[in-house]
Design a protein around this motif. Structure first.
Motif, PDB file in Angstrom:
ATOM      1  N   THR A  29     -48.515  38.348 -14.865  1.00 28.95           N
ATOM      2  CA  THR A  29     -48.511  36.891 -14.884  1.00 28.95           C
ATOM      3  C   THR A  29     -47.984  36.470 -16.247  1.00 28.95           C
ATOM      4  O   THR A  29     -47.786  37.300 -17.148  1.00 28.95           O
ATOM      5  CB  THR A  29     -49.938  36.345 -14.704  1.00 28.95           C
ATOM      6  N   GLU A  30     -47.771  35.197 -16.417  1.00 32.64           N
ATOM      7  CA  GLU A  30     -47.332  34.693 -17.726  1.00 32.64           C
ATOM      8  C   GLU A  30     -48.380  35.038 -18.795  1.00 32.64           C
ATOM      9  O   GLU A  30     -48.046  35.446 -19.901  1.00 32.64           O
ATOM     10  CB  GLU A  30     -47.102  33.185 -17.653  1.00 32.64           C
ATOM     11  N   LYS A  31     -49.649  34.905 -18.435  1.00 37.20           N
ATOM     12  CA  LYS A  31     -50.723  35.226 -19.377  1.00 37.20           C
ATOM     13  C   LYS A  31     -50.692  36.703 -19.748  1.00 37.20           C
ATOM     14  O   LYS A  31     -50.853  37.066 -20.914  1.00 37.20           O
ATOM     15  CB  LYS A  31     -52.086  34.857 -18.778  1.00 37.20           C
ATOM     16  N   GLY A  32     -50.482  37.575 -18.756  1.00 37.40           N
ATOM     17  CA  GLY A  32     -50.419  39.013 -19.017  1.00 37.40           C
ATOM     18  C   GLY A  32     -49.272  39.369 -19.948  1.00 37.40           C
ATOM     19  O   GLY A  32     -49.432  40.177 -20.870  1.00 37.40           O
ATOM     20  N   GLU A  33     -48.116  38.753 -19.705  1.00 38.03           N
ATOM     21  CA  GLU A  33     -46.958  39.013 -20.565  1.00 38.03           C
ATOM     22  C   GLU A  33     -47.212  38.500 -21.982  1.00 38.03           C
ATOM     23  O   GLU A  33     -46.873  39.168 -22.962  1.00 38.03           O
ATOM     24  CB  GLU A  33     -45.708  38.367 -19.972  1.00 38.03           C
ATOM     25  N   ASN A  34     -47.845  37.341 -22.093  1.00 35.90           N
ATOM     26  CA  ASN A  34     -48.156  36.798 -23.416  1.00 35.90           C
ATOM     27  C   ASN A  34     -49.138  37.686 -24.177  1.00 35.90           C
ATOM     28  O   ASN A  34     -48.979  37.902 -25.376  1.00 35.90           O
ATOM     29  CB  ASN A  34     -48.707  35.377 -23.306  1.00 35.90           C
ATOM     30  N   GLU A  35     -50.155  38.192 -23.487  1.00 35.83           N
ATOM     31  CA  GLU A  35     -51.126  39.093 -24.128  1.00 35.83           C
ATOM     32  C   GLU A  35     -50.441  40.367 -24.613  1.00 35.83           C
ATOM     33  O   GLU A  35     -50.699  40.844 -25.712  1.00 35.83           O
ATOM     34  CB  GLU A  35     -52.272  39.445 -23.184  1.00 35.83           C
ATOM     35  N   LEU A  36     -49.567  40.912 -23.776  1.00 32.09           N
ATOM     36  CA  LEU A  36     -48.853  42.129 -24.146  1.00 32.09           C
ATOM     37  C   LEU A  36     -47.944  41.871 -25.350  1.00 32.09           C
ATOM     38  O   LEU A  36     -47.939  42.644 -26.304  1.00 32.09           O
ATOM     39  CB  LEU A  36     -48.047  42.639 -22.953  1.00 32.09           C
TER      40      LEU A  36
END
Length: 148
Positions: free
Chosen positions: A96-103
């Motif tokens: 998700t966008e959140k997952g990509e941002n966290e990574l």
């Protein structure tokens, strides 16, 4: 090569463990565990459909551990599960966008020791990881052969 005794192999193993511990950042953010971060990276980097079975094979983690991590990542809204049209029981994973941002937020911290080593070793760094990649592929083949 078959004549190497167990003490020498143990020394190789210890060198590998020390390298791995040194390269992994100890001061990790608490939102993602190292296993969750590893699976996010696999999902991010995979160009084909990414499934839990694929993640288990590539990461070397047991299926149960992958399932627990994926459940946590799903609850943290870092991944989404997309059901396959051909088989509704199976699904593929994407960030998700959140997952990509966290990574992305953690990648600079996670990779700093790799950048430092690359600057110090130069071409030898590339050679090291070419050999590691070759060894990983060979270990995967051997692992599959043992299952047969």
């Amino acid at each position: 090569m078959d004549n190497i005794n167990w003490q020498r192999m143990l020394a190789f193993q210890q060198e590998l463990h020390q390298f791995s511990r040194t390269m992994l950042i100890q001061k990790q953010k608490q939102f993602l565990t190292s296993s969750e971060r590893e699976l996010l990276a696999w999902i991010y980097l995979e160009t084909k459909e990414c499934t839990p079975l694929f993640l288990s094979k590539m990461s070397g983690m047991k299926k149960e551990a992958v399932s627990r991590c994926l459940k946590a990542l799903y609850e943290k809204e870092c991944i989404q599960k997309i059901k396959r049209v051909t088989d509704e029981r199976s699904y593929v994973l994407s960030l998700t966008e959140k997952g990509e941002n966290e990574l992305k937020r953690d990648y600079a911290i996670m990779l700093q020791s790799f950048y430092d080593l690359y600057r110090d070793m130069g071409e030898e760094f590339e050679e090291l990881f070419t050999l590691i990649s070759k060894a990983n592929k060979q270990m995967l083949i051997l692992s599959e052969q043992k299952k047969e």
